[in-house]
Design an enzyme around this catalytic site. Structure first.
Site, mmCIF file in Angstrom:
data_model
loop_
_atom_site.group_PDB
_atom_site.id
_atom_site.type_symbol
_atom_site.label_atom_id
_atom_site.label_comp_id
_atom_site.label_asym_id
_atom_site.label_seq_id
_atom_site.Cartn_x
_atom_site.Cartn_y
_atom_site.Cartn_z
ATOM 1 N N ILE A 16 38.483 44.692 33.025
ATOM 2 C CA ILE A 16 38.137 43.719 31.988
ATOM 3 C C ILE A 16 36.841 42.983 32.321
ATOM 4 C CG2 ILE A 16 39.448 41.694 32.813
ATOM 5 C CD1 ILE A 16 39.154 43.027 29.195
ATOM 6 N N SER A 39 35.555 43.002 46.284
ATOM 7 C CA SER A 39 35.689 43.724 47.540
ATOM 8 C C SER A 39 34.554 44.749 47.703
ATOM 9 C CB SER A 39 37.045 44.438 47.590
ATOM 10 O OG SER A 39 37.186 45.253 46.444
ATOM 11 N N ARG A 40 33.903 45.099 46.572
ATOM 12 C CA ARG A 40 32.832 46.106 46.627
ATOM 13 C C ARG A 40 31.534 45.524 46.078
ATOM 14 N NH1 ARG A 40 35.433 49.521 42.482
ATOM 15 N NH2 ARG A 40 36.284 47.481 42.064
ATOM 16 N N LYS A 93 44.078 36.108 30.820
ATOM 17 C CA LYS A 93 45.492 36.065 30.454
ATOM 18 C C LYS A 93 46.273 37.062 31.304
ATOM 19 C CE LYS A 93 46.885 39.410 28.882
ATOM 20 N NZ LYS A 93 47.009 40.889 29.085
ATOM 21 N N ASP A 171 52.381 42.761 29.718
ATOM 22 C CA ASP A 171 50.949 42.496 29.912
ATOM 23 C C ASP A 171 50.214 42.660 28.580
ATOM 24 O OD1 ASP A 171 48.444 42.208 31.783
ATOM 25 O OD2 ASP A 171 48.092 43.975 30.545
HETATM 26 P P1 NAP Z 1 41.998 45.767 37.272
HETATM 27 O O1 NAP Z 1 41.131 46.783 36.617
HETATM 28 O O2 NAP Z 1 43.096 46.228 38.152
HETATM 29 O O3 NAP Z 1 41.025 44.786 38.071
HETATM 30 C C1 NAP Z 1 41.469 43.672 38.788
HETATM 31 C C2 NAP Z 1 40.446 43.330 39.882
HETATM 32 O O4 NAP Z 1 40.884 42.162 40.543
HETATM 33 C C3 NAP Z 1 40.298 44.385 40.957
HETATM 34 O O5 NAP Z 1 39.324 45.340 40.624
HETATM 35 C C4 NAP Z 1 39.880 43.551 42.163
HETATM 36 O O6 NAP Z 1 38.501 43.276 42.086
HETATM 37 C C5 NAP Z 1 40.526 42.204 41.918
HETATM 38 N N1 NAP Z 1 41.717 41.960 42.745
HETATM 39 C C6 NAP Z 1 41.914 40.905 43.552
HETATM 40 N N2 NAP Z 1 43.102 40.961 44.141
HETATM 41 C C7 NAP Z 1 43.692 42.079 43.713
HETATM 42 C C8 NAP Z 1 44.957 42.673 43.969
HETATM 43 N N3 NAP Z 1 45.848 42.119 44.804
HETATM 44 N N4 NAP Z 1 45.250 43.841 43.356
HETATM 45 C C9 NAP Z 1 44.373 44.421 42.498
HETATM 46 N N5 NAP Z 1 43.156 43.880 42.213
HETATM 47 C C10 NAP Z 1 42.824 42.720 42.818
HETATM 48 O O7 NAP Z 1 42.677 44.814 36.184
HETATM 49 P P2 NAP Z 1 42.140 44.421 34.723
HETATM 50 O O8 NAP Z 1 42.640 45.401 33.730
HETATM 51 O O9 NAP Z 1 40.685 44.132 34.774
HETATM 52 O O10 NAP Z 1 42.995 43.098 34.475
HETATM 53 C C11 NAP Z 1 42.712 41.876 35.152
HETATM 54 C C12 NAP Z 1 43.305 40.735 34.323
HETATM 55 O O11 NAP Z 1 42.679 40.755 33.039
HETATM 56 C C13 NAP Z 1 44.814 40.879 34.073
HETATM 57 O O12 NAP Z 1 45.429 39.621 34.088
HETATM 58 C C14 NAP Z 1 44.893 41.491 32.689
HETATM 59 O O13 NAP Z 1 46.078 41.128 31.998
HETATM 60 C C15 NAP Z 1 43.668 40.865 32.033
HETATM 61 N N6 NAP Z 1 43.144 41.659 30.898
HETATM 62 C C16 NAP Z 1 42.978 43.005 31.007
HETATM 63 C C17 NAP Z 1 42.547 43.736 29.903
HETATM 64 C C18 NAP Z 1 42.326 45.224 29.940
HETATM 65 O O14 NAP Z 1 42.136 45.822 28.870
HETATM 66 N N7 NAP Z 1 42.300 45.872 31.100
HETATM 67 C C19 NAP Z 1 42.295 43.072 28.702
HETATM 68 C C20 NAP Z 1 42.406 41.702 28.660
HETATM 69 C C21 NAP Z 1 42.848 40.994 29.761
HETATM 70 P P3 NAP Z 1 37.421 44.008 43.045
HETATM 71 O O15 NAP Z 1 37.606 45.461 42.759
HETATM 72 O O16 NAP Z 1 36.144 43.468 42.533
HETATM 73 O O17 NAP Z 1 37.737 43.595 44.424
#
Ligand code: NAP
Length: 310
Positions: A16, A39-40, A93, A171
């Site tokens: 996101i 982390s990267r 969120k 989620d």
């Molecule tokens: P994601 O792709 O898994 O990314 C989360 C990032 O958070 C990771 O890349 C990492 O950043 C960091 N991180 C820190 N601690 C972590 C841990 N213990 N485990 C995994 N990652 C960790 O997730 P995302 O889809 O972007 O979602 C993040 C948030 O945004 C969630 O709350 C989700 O509900 C919300 N969201 C997501 C979307 C969507 O479409 N994906 C839409 C709206 C809202 P680094 O790699 O930089 O270290």
């Protein structure tokens, strides 16, 4: 009141952050992306990179705000640290992994004078504001929410989403609740839920929920992550003046008078709202969607279903 650009850091460069936060910050003249915590190395010229928020706050360039784009389970510590330094916080969120931690953050923000913004991106979808206005003086007879998507497509390899606090199918489901709690004229509460949880996971892959609004109208919600083929992010509201339907996660609104479709406004809308709150010295933390999800875990029946593997 601040008139300078808001120096913002993104924490957690996952899906996101890359897809929506980076372009929305770049497209808004109120902001400058000053740093990234990841982390990267994100290899973004002119943007400082730190591995931890602590290191950024101690040794990095000055920042005014952070956008916390990590999974919800690790967000409290980050938000609390930022607020303790007077840095404004935008929470992705859901705003946290528990209601109590979000309450503590809200109190901390009030004490520190920094802004805390719990962003609900789906509320900024183009059809939501006109739907809310249309429903304001209607009698709602029933509401049907269907949110069915393919988890393998939208959340590949996201281990955190299946862990406690990751919410599983809630989620995306909480996005529907963020729209419904904002758009419907009356509050509603959970009366029954069935949570289908793979035997090898901690969070549900599907859920059937029944709510009732304060005037007695039924609200049903069908969440399923096993959907292949066409995806559904639909809310249909039957009223005394006909049917309102909101499709594609809030982007397409159909009223008895016709169809309205607009461009995606979700993340630009969120960042505009965050800037307004910062400049006004205010916070905005609505936990109603998270409360309804918590109630589903509190009052729902759990059913074990077949294992899920990515
Ligand atoms: P994601 O792709 O898994 O990314 C989360 C990032 O958070 C990771 O890349 C990492 O950043 C960091 N991180 C820190 N601690 C972590 C841990 N213990 N485990 C995994 N990652 C960790 O997730 P995302 O889809 O972007 O979602 C993040 C948030 O945004 C969630 O709350 C989700 O509900 C919300 N969201 C997501 C979307 C969507 O479409 N994906 C839409 C709206 C809202 P680094 O790699 O930089 O270290």
């Amino acid at each position: 009141m601040t008139t300078n650009k808001i120096r913002v850091a993104i924490v957690g460069m996952g899906k996101i952050a890359v897809d929506q936060h980076v372009p929305s910050i770049a497209g808004n003249p109120d902001y400058v992306l000053t740093a990234v915590v990841s982390s990267r190395d994100p290899a973004m010229p002119g943007v400082a990179w730190h591995k931890t928020l602590q290191s950024l706050l101690d040794d990095g360039p000055a920042i005014d705000a952070v956008a916390l784009c990590t999974p919800p389970q690790v967000r409290y510590e980050l938000a609390s640290l930022a607020l303790s330094r007077g840095v404004h916080v935008f929470l992705e969120k859901p705003p946290g992994a528990t209601l109590a931690e979000v309450g503590l953050l809200e109190a901390q923000a009030t004490k520190s004078g920094a802004t805390l913004f719990a962003g609900w991106h789906s509320r900024f979808a183009a059809g939501v504001a006109p739907a809310r206005a249309w429903l304001a003086d209607r009698r709602v007879d029933s509401v049907s929410i269907v949110w069915r998507e393919d988890v393998r497509h939208w959340h590949p390899g996201q281990a955190w989403i299946w862990e406690p606090g990751g919410l599983g199918v809630f989620d995306p489901g909480i996005n529907a609740l963020s729209i419904a709690t904002h758009m419907l004229p009356d509050p509603f509460f959970l009366t029954a839920a069935t949570l289908s949880t793979p035997a090898n996971r901690a969070a549900p892959i599907a859920a059937d929920l029944t709510f009732r609004d304060s005037r007695g109208a039924p609200v049903t919600m069908d969440l399923d992550w096993r959907q292949t083929g066409p995806q559904s992010w639909d809310i249909v509201v039957e009223t005394d003046a006909g049917t309102l339907s909101l499709a594609k996660g809030g982007a397409v609104l159909t009223l008895p008078s016709g169809v309205e479709q607009h461009d995606d406004e979700e993340y630009p809308g969120l960042y505009a709202r965050f800037a307004t709150l910062i400049r006004a010295g205010e916070s905005e933390v609505d936990v109603t969607p998270l409360k309804l999800v918590a109630d589903a875990f509190l009052r729902g029946t759990r059913v074990a279903v077949e294992n899920f593997d990515d």
